[in-house]
Structures are given as structure tokens and as C-alpha cells.
Enzyme design. Sequence first.
Site, short mmCIF file in Angstrom:
data_model
loop_
_atom_site.label_atom_id
_atom_site.label_comp_id
_atom_site.label_asym_id
_atom_site.label_seq_id
_atom_site.Cartn_x
_atom_site.Cartn_y
_atom_site.Cartn_z
N ASP A 80 27.64 41.15 34.58
CA ASP A 80 27.02 42.47 34.07
C ASP A 80 27.81 43.10 33.39
O ASP A 80 29.05 43.18 32.89
CB ASP A 80 26.94 43.86 35.51
CG ASP A 80 28.24 43.98 35.77
OD1 ASP A 80 28.99 42.75 36.51
OD2 ASP A 80 28.25 44.81 36.61
N ASP A 117 32.30 41.85 26.70
CA ASP A 117 33.05 42.73 29.00
C ASP A 117 32.06 42.34 29.70
O ASP A 117 31.06 43.70 30.14
CB ASP A 117 33.40 43.80 28.97
CG ASP A 117 34.39 43.71 30.22
OD1 ASP A 117 34.34 43.32 30.43
OD2 ASP A 117 33.98 45.29 30.35
N GLU A 147 30.73 43.83 38.54
CA GLU A 147 31.71 44.21 39.09
C GLU A 147 31.84 45.78 37.95
O GLU A 147 33.31 45.94 38.59
CB GLU A 147 32.40 42.81 37.86
CG GLU A 147 33.91 43.21 37.41
CD GLU A 147 34.83 43.42 36.69
OE1 GLU A 147 35.78 44.37 37.23
OE2 GLU A 147 33.73 44.99 35.78
N GLU A 148 31.27 46.06 37.23
CA GLU A 148 31.14 47.61 36.58
C GLU A 148 31.06 48.61 37.57
O GLU A 148 31.80 49.56 37.10
CB GLU A 148 30.43 47.34 35.50
CG GLU A 148 31.38 46.14 34.16
CD GLU A 148 32.12 46.40 33.73
OE1 GLU A 148 33.27 47.52 33.66
OE2 GLU A 148 32.87 45.98 32.54
N ASP A 171 38.42 37.46 32.03
CA ASP A 171 37.69 39.55 32.42
C ASP A 171 38.67 40.00 31.69
O ASP A 171 38.87 41.12 32.12
CB ASP A 171 36.85 39.85 33.58
CG ASP A 171 36.64 41.09 33.40
OD1 ASP A 171 36.38 40.91 32.59
OD2 ASP A 171 36.50 41.32 34.27
N HIS A 455 33.30 49.33 26.76
CA HIS A 455 32.22 50.61 27.35
C HIS A 455 32.24 51.59 26.44
O HIS A 455 31.64 52.80 27.00
CB HIS A 455 33.28 50.79 28.65
CG HIS A 455 33.81 50.04 29.59
ND1 HIS A 455 34.18 50.69 31.13
CD2 HIS A 455 33.21 48.95 29.08
CE1 HIS A 455 34.47 49.21 31.41
NE2 HIS A 455 33.65 48.02 30.86
#
Length: 480
Positions: A80, A117, A147-148, A171, A455
Site C-alpha cells: 500500500d 514507499d 502499513e501506512e 522499507d 508521502h
Amino acid sequence: MLSDKLAGLTPASVFGYFEKICSIPHGSGNTKLISDYLVSFAKEHGIGYIQDDLNNVILFQDGTCGMEDHAPVILQGHMDMVCEQDADCLIDMQTQGLDIDHDDQWIFANGTTLGGDNGIAVAYALALLADKSIPHPPLEVIITVDEETGMFGAAGIDLSMLKGRTLVNLDSEDEGIFTVSCAGGARGTIHLPLERRVVYGPCVKLTVDGLQGGHSGVEIHKNRANANKVMGQLLGRVQALMPVCITKLSGGAKDNAIPRSCQATLVLLGMQPERINDITAELQNMLRTEYDEPEAVVRGDNVEALGGMALTQECSSKVIALLNAAPNGVQAWSEDISGLVQTSLNLGVLTMDEELTMTFAVRSSVNQEKRELLHKLQELAEFHGGSYTEVGDYPAWEYKKDSRLREIMVETFRDMFDKAPEVVAIHAGLECGLLSEKLPGLDCVSIGPDMEDIHTSRERLNIASTRRTWEFLLEVLKKL
């Protein structure tokens, strides 16, 4: 396999799979399509797989010739991505792929996050599994979801069928930096019942503002003030001169962000509001001199109302006492890794409605210290007549003093690049903590190529670093 956008970049297979991943919507909570693609890949290449109800995928491949009997190695990343985009970007990230491009140095997405990422981890894994000529031991590839948004995939995945106890997490976002430990954490909230009555007298609004704030893990040690704790000091100093009754109190927006501002309104029982000025000026000067807070503002302003419903004097005193007694900031430093915060907490959110709530982000790279600190919050709540709740608990990835994997990776990096990597621990969360709990004795290191501004819509992935990290990964697998 390559489209025109990334054609000519090497390693071709890695960038080809990365571009394919970018063409499939895969934001957190929207992972069914990308998960099904991984299953289709496994079927196409004759690779064993498991797809669970959460959409996590595990891929299995035997070792290559001469390495069939070696111990399995686990590769791990998450499928994700964080979906952010510019205001004028028309891409529907729920249903459409990304508009990616490159400038010969960096890959980026026009108007959106890139998802390097952690799409690059998935691309590395697929390129490796698809190429039968690359020597490697048996591989177990874990690709998790969400995960995020809280590491929910790693928390819910069943790993009981895995045999490997050596794991390379892909990661990280800085080439040449090996992460070997991370903090575990939880969110703890103190709840305090409130008593109100009608109170009359001069009213004052207190404000703490202009603080730097920051991430409660990465920046908790940087001598930045917490606005909620500063408000506790301010209320305590006012109360020392005259009894008060609080009508409003709030500060901070997220438990994992150091709060920049806090406000309180109170009724002064017999005190002249003008005396507040000396208190606020003194506290503002203290913040600007003793902390890294050059723009700190502490002030008191008259409020026209002469009273109304407020906390009782006794209840106000209890709130002030609790706010000042609450621990905050760095609680312990690591003895193994110089300069690493081992245990901390952040009073991130303070609200007063039907009850007073104080929400803390608690972190520690030692699981026992995390539990002890959370228990301390519970005891503090009960001592003051309140209650306590806790959510989002995830374990620390504790530093492994004797790590064969770390030794091999450090030696390989030095041989390949004629310099030593930086071995670090971080005071933030990675899935390695949850995986270590499920796989006792796990030996784990996290690596990755250079990425910037993850992000955000400025996110970009370095092309040369991606190639070097791929070559490094292949050399490590040969030695394992």
C-alpha cells in the site's frame, strides 16, 4: 514489459515491475487489485503463494542450483501507498494509476505521491522471483497491506508456515543506512470525570502558541516545548495566586505530533486579570531561553463574560494537578546505541468536554519499558479518580547484539562501495517489530534506496541508488 516512460533504465526488470505497480491503484485500504496482481504473477511464474483475507500475500520460491539446502531468507515490504495529490490534479487515485516520469536522476509522479514507499520493495521482489538466473537461497517474500495506516496487515498476517529467521526489510529510504531496531508503541488515554457549577467573576483566556511542534518520535529529543504541558505550568502559576475555575481547555490535534498550541478559559475568583500579564511574560521568556522556541507566545486576554458553567474549584485543581503530574518527553536513552532515544511519550491531545481526556503516544525500543510506562499512565489516572484506555499497541523491534545478517551486510557493503554503512536505530515504528514477535529469534535489517519527500506530491525515487541497492541485495543473497 516496459512502457515508454521508464524504458532504458536499469535494472530493466525492477523498473518494469515498478511501473506496472504504479499503474494499479494501491492506496491504503484499496489493495485488492494490487494483491490480486501479485497472485497472478505467482501463477504465471509457477511460484507458491498464500493470499489471506486481509489481502496480504506471501510468495515462496526454492533456492537456485547449489543453494537449495540453505536456510530460507525472508524479503519483506508493503504493497500500500499514501495517496496525496495536488489540488489541481485530476487523477482519481482510487481507480486510476499514476502519471509517472523521470529526469534521468529521479522518478516521480506528476501531481501525486509516487508510492516508492513501498512499491520499490515489491518491484525488487518480483524482479528477483522472475529471474531464474539470479543465485539465491530459498525465498519467502512477505508483502503486507495497510502499513501506512497502522501496520494492520503485519498485525493480522499468519506466518506460522514460514521457516526463515533471516529477514531483509526493504522499507527504508536512505541508501547506505541500515536500520537495526525501531520503537514499539501504543496510544494511551487518561479520562477524568468533571464536576461543573455556575461561577461568576472576571474571565481570562490563556493561550500558548507559536511553538515548533514536530514528530513525536523523530523530534521528541530536540528541546521543543509541549504546549499542553506548558499550559499546565501556566495554570499552576495562576492558581498559586488565586483559586480558579476552568471553563474550556484544549490543545493538540494528533497524539504523534508535539502540540504547538493550547488554549484555556477560566474564571478568576477574586483575582484582577491584570496580574496575569506578569505570569505570562515570565513563562514566555522561560520558553524562549530554556527551549528551542524563539517564536513562543504566552498571553492572557480578558473575556467579556463574567462567568457561567465552569468546573468546580476542586475539580479545576484536580485537572491542573493531573496535567502537571503527567510525564512527557524522553524517559530513557539507549545504552547500546549512542544518541538513540529508547523510551518516550508525548501528551499530544488535550480535550475537555463531558470529561477531560489526555492522549499520549508512547514509544520504546524495549517492550518491557513500554509496558511499564503505559502502566504508569494507568496508575496516574486511577490516582486522580479517572480511568484509562489503550489502543494501537505494537511491539518494538529490539536491537540484536549478535546479528549474522548485519555482519554480512556491513561487510558486503564495505567491499562493494569502499566505505562503511551507517547502522542506526529509529525511534519510530516499522513492521519488523510485529514480524519479530511472530517469528521468534528473527535476525532482521532494513534497507532501501534513496527517496525524498515521501508521502507528498514531491516524492521521488533516485534511479542510480535503486540500481546500487538492487546490486547490493543480490550480493547479500549470494552470501546467505
